[in-house]
Design an enzyme around this catalytic site. Structure first.
Site, PDB file in Angstrom:
ATOM      1  N   ASP A   1       5.589   1.340  11.973  1.00  0.00           N
ATOM      2  CA  ASP A   1       4.165   1.095  12.223  1.00  0.00           C
ATOM      3  C   ASP A   1       3.665   1.924  13.412  1.00  0.00           C
ATOM      4  O   ASP A   1       4.419   2.211  14.341  1.00  0.00           O
ATOM      5  CB  ASP A   1       3.957  -0.409  12.499  1.00  0.00           C
ATOM      6  N   GLY A   2       2.379   2.280  13.356  1.00  0.00           N
ATOM      7  CA  GLY A   2       1.748   2.939  14.495  1.00  0.00           C
ATOM      8  C   GLY A   2       1.285   4.368  14.238  1.00  0.00           C
ATOM      9  O   GLY A   2       0.845   5.045  15.171  1.00  0.00           O
TER      10      GLY A   2
ATOM     11  N   GLY B   1      -1.395   5.426  12.645  1.00  0.00           N
ATOM     12  CA  GLY B   1      -2.840   5.567  12.847  1.00  0.00           C
ATOM     13  C   GLY B   1      -3.181   5.633  14.328  1.00  0.00           C
ATOM     14  O   GLY B   1      -3.987   6.466  14.760  1.00  0.00           O
TER      15      GLY B   1
ATOM     16  N   ARG C   1      -6.212  10.011  10.839  1.00  0.00           N
ATOM     17  CA  ARG C   1      -5.058   9.150  10.565  1.00  0.00           C
ATOM     18  C   ARG C   1      -4.005   9.856   9.720  1.00  0.00           C
ATOM     19  O   ARG C   1      -2.809   9.631   9.879  1.00  0.00           O
ATOM     20  CB  ARG C   1      -5.518   7.872   9.841  1.00  0.00           C
TER      21      ARG C   1
ATOM     22  N   HIS D   1       0.269  10.038   9.698  1.00  0.00           N
ATOM     23  CA  HIS D   1       1.204   9.800   8.596  1.00  0.00           C
ATOM     24  C   HIS D   1       2.105  11.021   8.396  1.00  0.00           C
ATOM     25  O   HIS D   1       3.300  10.879   8.145  1.00  0.00           O
ATOM     26  CB  HIS D   1       0.446   9.472   7.306  1.00  0.00           C
TER      27      HIS D   1
ATOM     28  N   ASN E   1      -1.185  -2.592   1.729  1.00  0.00           N
ATOM     29  CA  ASN E   1      -1.711  -1.266   2.065  1.00  0.00           C
ATOM     30  C   ASN E   1      -2.568  -0.662   0.952  1.00  0.00           C
ATOM     31  O   ASN E   1      -3.347   0.262   1.195  1.00  0.00           O
ATOM     32  CB  ASN E   1      -0.577  -0.296   2.437  1.00  0.00           C
ATOM     33  N   TRP E   2      -2.463  -1.211  -0.285  1.00  0.00           N
ATOM     34  CA  TRP E   2      -3.357  -0.736  -1.353  1.00  0.00           C
ATOM     35  C   TRP E   2      -4.817  -1.005  -0.992  1.00  0.00           C
ATOM     36  O   TRP E   2      -5.729  -0.394  -1.542  1.00  0.00           O
ATOM     37  CB  TRP E   2      -3.043  -1.416  -2.693  1.00  0.00           C
TER      38      TRP E   2
ATOM     39  N   ARG F   1      10.806  -3.122  14.424  1.00  0.00           N
ATOM     40  CA  ARG F   1       9.403  -2.813  14.141  1.00  0.00           C
ATOM     41  C   ARG F   1       8.863  -1.971  15.289  1.00  0.00           C
ATOM     42  O   ARG F   1       8.900  -2.390  16.451  1.00  0.00           O
ATOM     43  CB  ARG F   1       8.539  -4.062  13.975  1.00  0.00           C
TER      44      ARG F   1
ATOM     45  N   GLU G   1      18.760  -9.787  13.357  1.00  0.00           N
ATOM     46  CA  GLU G   1      18.297  -9.646  14.739  1.00  0.00           C
ATOM     47  C   GLU G   1      16.994  -8.843  14.704  1.00  0.00           C
ATOM     48  O   GLU G   1      16.908  -7.818  14.013  1.00  0.00           O
ATOM     49  CB  GLU G   1      19.346  -8.900  15.581  1.00  0.00           C
TER      50      GLU G   1
HETATM   51  C1  IPE Z   1       3.254  -2.798   7.759  1.00  0.00           C
HETATM   52  O1  IPE Z   1       2.345  -2.095   8.520  1.00  0.00           O
HETATM   53  C2  IPE Z   1       3.533  -2.048   6.496  1.00  0.00           C
HETATM   54  C3  IPE Z   1       4.240  -0.781   6.670  1.00  0.00           C
HETATM   55  C4  IPE Z   1       4.742  -0.332   7.775  1.00  0.00           C
HETATM   56  C5  IPE Z   1       4.391   0.000   5.493  1.00  0.00           C
HETATM   57  P1  IPE Z   1       0.797  -2.488   8.524  1.00  0.00           P
HETATM   58  O2  IPE Z   1       0.160  -1.658   9.576  1.00  0.00           O
HETATM   59  O3  IPE Z   1       0.232  -2.381   7.169  1.00  0.00           O
HETATM   60  O4  IPE Z   1       0.872  -4.011   8.961  1.00  0.00           O
HETATM   61  P2  IPE Z   1      -0.269  -5.046   9.327  1.00  0.00           P
HETATM   62  O5  IPE Z   1      -1.136  -5.201   8.105  1.00  0.00           O
HETATM   63  O6  IPE Z   1      -1.042  -4.486  10.475  1.00  0.00           O
HETATM   64  O7  IPE Z   1       0.448  -6.296   9.673  1.00  0.00           O
HETATM   65  C1  IPE Z   2       2.177   2.649   9.443  1.00  0.00           C
HETATM   66  O1  IPE Z   2       1.217   3.074  10.341  1.00  0.00           O
HETATM   67  C2  IPE Z   2       2.103   3.393   8.125  1.00  0.00           C
HETATM   68  C3  IPE Z   2       1.698   2.552   7.005  1.00  0.00           C
HETATM   69  C4  IPE Z   2       1.402   1.287   7.054  1.00  0.00           C
HETATM   70  C5  IPE Z   2       1.624   3.188   5.698  1.00  0.00           C
HETATM   71  P1  IPE Z   2      -0.267   2.512  10.318  1.00  0.00           P
HETATM   72  O2  IPE Z   2      -1.077   3.379   9.414  1.00  0.00           O
HETATM   73  O3  IPE Z   2      -0.303   1.075   9.991  1.00  0.00           O
HETATM   74  O4  IPE Z   2      -0.673   2.745  11.827  1.00  0.00           O
HETATM   75  P2  IPE Z   2      -1.561   1.807  12.742  1.00  0.00           P
HETATM   76  O5  IPE Z   2      -0.952   0.446  12.726  1.00  0.00           O
HETATM   77  O6  IPE Z   2      -2.951   1.814  12.170  1.00  0.00           O
HETATM   78  O7  IPE Z   2      -1.484   2.453  14.079  1.00  0.00           O
HETATM   79 MG    MG Z   3      -0.196  -0.593  11.162  1.00  0.00          MG
END
Ligand code: IPE
Ligand code: IPE
Ligand code: MG
Length: 280
Positions: free
Chosen positions: A42-43, A45, A55, A59, A90-91, A210, A229
């Site tokens: 995650d992160g 974006g 964004r 990716h 994510n869809w 995470r 863990e």
């Molecule tokens: C979780 O990340 C899904 C993936 C890393 C693929 P999200 O960014 O979608 O999670 P939420 O919705 O903020 O919890």
């Molecule tokens: C994780 O990064 C990638 C996917 C969920 C596909 P994000 O796109 O959720 O990034 P943030 O959480 O917006 O920073």
């Molecule tokens: Mg995210």
């Protein structure tokens, strides 16, 4: 390849002060490498926003991070690495972002294929794969098939995946076996239930990482992480490098996994990492 020198060789490509990384690697006990590591990546974006970029750039940079993590895990001898790449939820992102992600996933898997084969890594797709658009799906299934003979690390790619989807699917299959007379409800055990999940045959994760600072599970492997863990790091996924991965492993190795027992019991007869899950 799972020797320390292989890890060291791989660091040359890592743009890191090699000395610092090697110091961390030296602190990892090779006898207690987790069998299965799962990562919520995650992160992306936020990483892009901090750079003043779209964004999609986050990716794209995330793909580089995946390459690094796979190489590191495989070199260290981790047997299963499961990556949460795209959730069912994510869809619901803007269509343009979904399209970019699908394009990137298809493009990246094909680009990575020669390296995966060279490192004997087997791809395993986990999720509602028929929902993936045709072009990306074809590339993903092609990579899964092309690596089916590989005997090294299993790389689980969770795509269009959510744990509640997976558990509901498993319940539906079990119910249909029961109504068809092929399964007696009294015979349903935890092992039988596990064998109907998308991760059938895989041990439960020992360590769940995470990145990105949020401390939540976001519908990931809810059944399988019963005794994993958990390790949360503020590092954004595109910044997550081999040193960060090594630090997570060091942290993991400092923990005592008790699986319900007392500390005294565990120190008398240490439990193997995979002691909870498939066979208990
Ligand atoms: C979780 O990340 C899904 C993936 C890393 C693929 P999200 O960014 O979608 O999670 P939420 O919705 O903020 O919890
Ligand atoms: C994780 O990064 C990638 C996917 C969920 C596909 P994000 O796109 O959720 O990034 P943030 O959480 O917006 O920073
Ligand atoms: Mg995210």
């Amino acid at each position: 390849m799972s020797s320390a020198s292989a890890v060291l060789n791989a660091t040359i490509k890592n743009n890191l002060p090699m000395k610092d990384l090697q110091e961390l690697i030296d602190r990892i006990d090779p006898a207690r490498i987790p069998c299965h590591v799962a990562i919520i990546m995650d992160g992306n974006g936020r990483w892009a926003r901090m750079q003043g970029k779209p964004r999609s750039d986050g990716h794209a940079e995330g793909v580089t991070s995946v390459h690094r993590a796979v190489e590191f895990a495989s070199d260290l001898g981790i047997k299963y690495l499961t990556l949460y790449a795209f959730s069912t939820e994510n869809w619901n992102r803007p269509q343009e972002e979904v399209d970019t992600l699908m394009y990137l996933i298809g493009w990246a898997i094909e680009r990575e294929l020669p390296d995966l084969l060279r490192n004997n890594v087997r791809i395993r797709l986990i999720g509602n794969i028929p929902r993936i658009p045709e072009d990306a799906r074809r590339r993903l299934l092609g990579a899964e098939e092309a690596t089916a003979h590989c005997t090294g690390m299993v790389l689980g790619m969770c795509l269009s995946y959510s744990s509640r989807w997976e558990i509901t699917e498993a319940a539906r299959r079990i119910a249909s076996l029961a109504t068809g007379g092929d399964l007696n409800p009294d015979d349903i055990t935890e092992d039988i239930f596990s064998s109907h999940l998308a991760t059938a045959g895989m041990p439960d994760p020992d360590l769940l990482i995470r990145t990105g600072g949020e401390e939540r599970i976001s519908n990931f492997l809810l059944w399988q992480i019963a005794y994993s863990e958990l390790y949360f790091t503020p590092t954004l996924w595109p910044d997550f490098n081999k040193s960060d991965f090594a630090s997570a492993l060091i942290d993991y190795q400092q923990r005592e996994r008790r699986f319900g027992k007392t500390s005294a019991q565990v120190s008398e007869s240490p439990l193997p990492d995979e002691s909870y899950g498939l066979s208990d």
